[in-house]
Design a protein around this motif. Structure first.
Motif, PDB file in Angstrom:
ATOM      1  N   ARG A 178      33.584  26.737  58.222  1.00 19.94           N
ATOM      2  CA  ARG A 178      32.523  26.688  59.236  1.00 19.94           C
ATOM      3  C   ARG A 178      32.727  25.442  60.082  1.00 19.94           C
ATOM      4  NH1 ARG A 178      29.495  30.899  58.159  1.00 19.94           N
ATOM      5  NH2 ARG A 178      29.713  31.753  56.063  1.00 19.94           N
ATOM      6  N   ASN A 179      33.036  25.658  61.331  1.00 14.45           N
ATOM      7  CA  ASN A 179      33.490  24.567  62.175  1.00 14.45           C
ATOM      8  C   ASN A 179      32.437  23.495  62.384  1.00 14.45           C
ATOM      9  OD1 ASN A 179      35.264  23.127  63.837  1.00 14.45           O
ATOM     10  ND2 ASN A 179      34.556  24.181  65.667  1.00 14.45           N
ATOM     11  N   VAL A 180      31.275  23.901  62.823  1.00 15.64           N
ATOM     12  CA  VAL A 180      30.252  22.924  63.160  1.00 15.64           C
ATOM     13  C   VAL A 180      29.003  23.167  62.342  1.00 15.64           C
ATOM     14  CG1 VAL A 180      28.946  21.812  64.999  1.00 15.64           C
ATOM     15  CG2 VAL A 180      31.135  22.920  65.528  1.00 15.64           C
ATOM     16  N   MET A 181      28.566  22.111  61.646  1.00 13.19           N
ATOM     17  CA  MET A 181      27.303  22.169  60.924  1.00 13.19           C
ATOM     18  C   MET A 181      26.432  21.025  61.413  1.00 13.19           C
ATOM     19  SD  MET A 181      28.303  23.444  57.135  1.00 13.19           S
ATOM     20  CE  MET A 181      26.599  23.948  56.887  1.00 13.19           C
ATOM     21  N   GLY A 182      25.128  21.181  61.248  1.00 16.01           N
ATOM     22  CA  GLY A 182      24.264  20.147  61.787  1.00 16.01           C
ATOM     23  C   GLY A 182      22.884  20.123  61.185  1.00 16.01           C
TER      24      GLY A 182
ATOM     25  N   ILE B 155      28.353  17.811  62.775  1.00 13.46           N
ATOM     26  CA  ILE B 155      29.646  17.392  62.240  1.00 13.46           C
ATOM     27  C   ILE B 155      30.585  18.588  62.273  1.00 13.46           C
ATOM     28  CG2 ILE B 155      28.897  17.859  59.850  1.00 13.46           C
ATOM     29  CD1 ILE B 155      30.700  15.467  59.011  1.00 13.46           C
ATOM     30  N   ILE B 156      31.801  18.353  62.757  1.00 13.24           N
ATOM     31  CA  ILE B 156      32.778  19.434  62.795  1.00 13.24           C
ATOM     32  C   ILE B 156      33.661  19.367  61.559  1.00 13.24           C
ATOM     33  CG2 ILE B 156      32.717  19.449  65.298  1.00 13.24           C
ATOM     34  CD1 ILE B 156      35.522  18.192  65.246  1.00 13.24           C
ATOM     35  N   SER B 157      34.460  20.402  61.377  1.00 15.53           N
ATOM     36  CA  SER B 157      35.253  20.497  60.161  1.00 15.53           C
ATOM     37  C   SER B 157      36.208  19.337  59.990  1.00 15.53           C
ATOM     38  CB  SER B 157      36.020  21.824  60.141  1.00 15.53           C
ATOM     39  OG  SER B 157      36.843  21.935  61.283  1.00 15.53           O
ATOM     40  N   GLY B 158      36.684  18.764  61.102  1.00 15.01           N
ATOM     41  CA  GLY B 158      37.616  17.650  61.012  1.00 15.01           C
ATOM     42  C   GLY B 158      36.948  16.325  60.696  1.00 15.01           C
ATOM     43  N   GLY B 159      35.629  16.314  60.724  1.00 12.37           N
ATOM     44  CA  GLY B 159      34.897  15.111  60.376  1.00 12.37           C
ATOM     45  C   GLY B 159      34.262  14.386  61.538  1.00 12.37           C
TER      46      GLY B 159
ATOM     47  N   LEU C  58      27.096  26.183  64.350  1.00  9.79           N
ATOM     48  CA  LEU C  58      26.587  25.824  65.662  1.00  9.79           C
ATOM     49  C   LEU C  58      27.586  26.237  66.736  1.00  9.79           C
ATOM     50  CD1 LEU C  58      24.917  24.001  63.711  1.00  9.79           C
ATOM     51  CD2 LEU C  58      24.898  22.294  65.541  1.00  9.79           C
ATOM     52  N   ASP C  59      27.090  26.459  67.919  1.00 13.49           N
ATOM     53  CA  ASP C  59      27.938  26.849  69.039  1.00 13.49           C
ATOM     54  C   ASP C  59      28.079  25.660  69.980  1.00 13.49           C
ATOM     55  OD1 ASP C  59      29.166  27.880  71.254  1.00 13.49           O
ATOM     56  OD2 ASP C  59      27.952  29.702  71.338  1.00 13.49           O
ATOM     57  N   PRO C  60      29.233  25.010  69.995  1.00 16.67           N
ATOM     58  CA  PRO C  60      29.399  23.816  70.836  1.00 16.67           C
ATOM     59  C   PRO C  60      29.374  24.099  72.331  1.00 16.67           C
ATOM     60  CG  PRO C  60      31.487  24.429  69.823  1.00 16.67           C
ATOM     61  CD  PRO C  60      30.435  25.308  69.199  1.00 16.67           C
TER      62      PRO C  60
END
Length: 123
Positions: free
Chosen positions: A31-35, A51-55, A99-101
């Motif tokens: 899941r790419n973006v969590m918040g 926070i995105i998957s890369g940190g 989340l949808d950036p």
């Protein structure tokens, strides 16, 4: 669809700290973006931190330097450490996944929500 369960809310005095946790029913690694969002009485829900998957992380200006979002993909958990809390931080805090950036609010058609946890900050 992932199920999210928040915990860690409560009542604190101004200047205090709380750590919110969001446990996901499945893997959050993909899941790419969590918040974290919050909604105060009579106000719209607003994005607090993501926070995105890369940190990489992003914060609304009013919480920068006081809040820290982190994720532990191995535990399928997202955290929000909140320090130096202010009375205006009183709200229900919601965890969100996917989340949808591309959206100004971050909310997309696939965004999943937890049930929320109450945070009350007294002066």
């Amino acid at each position: 669809q992932v199920q999210l369960v928040e915990s860690g809310g409560g009542s604190v005095q101004a200047g205090g700290s709380l750590r919110l946790s969001c446990a996901a029913s499945g893997s959050i690694g993909s899941r790419n973006v969590m918040g974290w969002y919050r909604q105060a009485p009579g106000k719209e829900r607003e994005l607090v931190a993501a926070i995105i998957s890369g940190g990489s992380t992003n914060y609304r200006s009013s919480v920068k330097g006081r809040f820290t979002i982190s994720r532990d993909n191995a535990k399928n958990t997202v955290y929000l450490q909140m320090n130096s809390l202010k009375p205006e931080g009183t709200a229900v805090y919601y965890c969100a996944a996917d989340l949808d950036p591309t959206k100004s609010t971050g909310v997309g058609v696939n965004t999943n929500w937890g049930q929320g946890t109450q945070v009350t900050v007294s002066s």
